[in-house]
Design an enzyme around this catalytic site. Sequence first.
Site, mmCIF file in Angstrom:
data_model
loop_
_atom_site.group_PDB
_atom_site.id
_atom_site.type_symbol
_atom_site.label_atom_id
_atom_site.label_comp_id
_atom_site.label_asym_id
_atom_site.label_seq_id
_atom_site.Cartn_x
_atom_site.Cartn_y
_atom_site.Cartn_z
ATOM 1 N N LEU A 133 0.846 -1.173 0.000
ATOM 2 C CA LEU A 133 0.000 0.000 0.000
ATOM 3 C C LEU A 133 0.889 1.233 0.000
ATOM 4 O O LEU A 133 1.982 1.224 0.584
ATOM 5 C CB LEU A 133 -0.904 0.036 1.243
ATOM 6 C CG LEU A 133 -1.952 -1.070 1.388
ATOM 7 C CD1 LEU A 133 -2.697 -0.910 2.707
ATOM 8 C CD2 LEU A 133 -2.926 -1.065 0.219
ATOM 9 N N ASP A 134 0.449 2.301 -0.648
ATOM 10 C CA ASP A 134 1.194 3.554 -0.600
ATOM 11 C C ASP A 134 1.375 3.981 0.857
ATOM 12 O O ASP A 134 0.554 3.664 1.723
ATOM 13 C CB ASP A 134 0.430 4.661 -1.339
ATOM 14 C CG ASP A 134 0.274 4.372 -2.821
ATOM 15 O OD1 ASP A 134 1.060 3.567 -3.350
ATOM 16 O OD2 ASP A 134 -0.649 4.945 -3.431
ATOM 17 N N LYS A 135 2.431 4.723 1.099
ATOM 18 C CA LYS A 135 2.715 5.206 2.452
ATOM 19 C C LYS A 135 1.512 5.944 3.033
ATOM 20 O O LYS A 135 1.177 5.796 4.216
ATOM 21 C CB LYS A 135 3.933 6.136 2.417
ATOM 22 C CG LYS A 135 4.299 6.747 3.759
ATOM 23 C CD LYS A 135 5.506 7.667 3.637
ATOM 24 C CE LYS A 135 5.833 8.329 4.966
ATOM 25 N NZ LYS A 135 7.003 9.255 4.854
ATOM 26 N N THR B 25 -1.639 5.546 2.395
ATOM 27 C CA THR B 25 -2.867 4.750 2.431
ATOM 28 C C THR B 25 -2.856 3.818 3.637
ATOM 29 O O THR B 25 -1.836 3.224 3.973
ATOM 30 C CB THR B 25 -2.997 3.912 1.145
ATOM 31 O OG1 THR B 25 -2.943 4.784 0.015
ATOM 32 C CG2 THR B 25 -4.315 3.154 1.118
#
Length: 288
Positions: free
Chosen positions: A129-131, A133
Amino acid sequence: MTFTVKIQNPYSAETVKELLEDYLLIPRKIRHFLRIKKNITINGETINWQTPIKKGDLVELTFEDDDYPQKDISLGNQKYVDCLYEDEHLIIVNKAEGMKTHANQPNEIALLNHVSAYAGTTCYVVHRLDKETSGAVVFAKNPFILPILNRMLEKKQIKREYWALVQGCFLKTRCTYTDKIGRDRHDPRKRIVNSQYGKKAITQVTLLQHYANSSLIKCHLQTGRTHQIRVHLAHHKHAIIGDPLYGQKISPRLMLHAYQLSFTHPLTLEKIKVTASSKTFKQGIPDK
């Protein structure tokens, strides 16, 4: 790293060879080691490679250092792990926003390091997951199951549902974005819609709730491009609230959350479904 895997065979494979190749995806070199070292038994007995195998048979596999060399990482702090599901093969955790899934620099500590401390063994990233998110993310607890989970991800057998608060009001209750996504040559951090050189990307969107100037939606991914949901929504004039790259940072956090994750366990065929909560995400949703 020596470890043993025990499986109550749930598959309809006809031989040991088929089980190891077609279902468990064990590489040829490691299959060779299992055979010559007699590190595989069926119901407690050593076997021939063409031995028939039945559903329910107990399969025991012992892997040694030569099979999967030890990968050492720095251990983090297990107090940062919100565990949603765990067994001897995999772990699903609820990632907080602002934390990287895995480190990019040698001295960094990320969620992978914390999960490894919690599990007591070096874990492996299945998807990220993106940082910015938050939400549910899967890690493998041993290198044996990692390619099996990776194949499931590629075949879209791991279902991921995201919730997002976005700018503006959706005119449709359901829509599907199919814009191809590629790198932004002007900014290495970003991705853009690129119909000529981009890669296939499919995001299904369902409206959950309208607000005065925003909408709460859920998104299902059929592909897993970097920043896919963020790029698709921004391209269609519904940038995620709080997105510092593709919108305006008008919220303390990016309002994107991996809400639910479901799949069939590849070694037990058990149905796994987890839901991840987030106080900060809920706090960012307007009152009706």
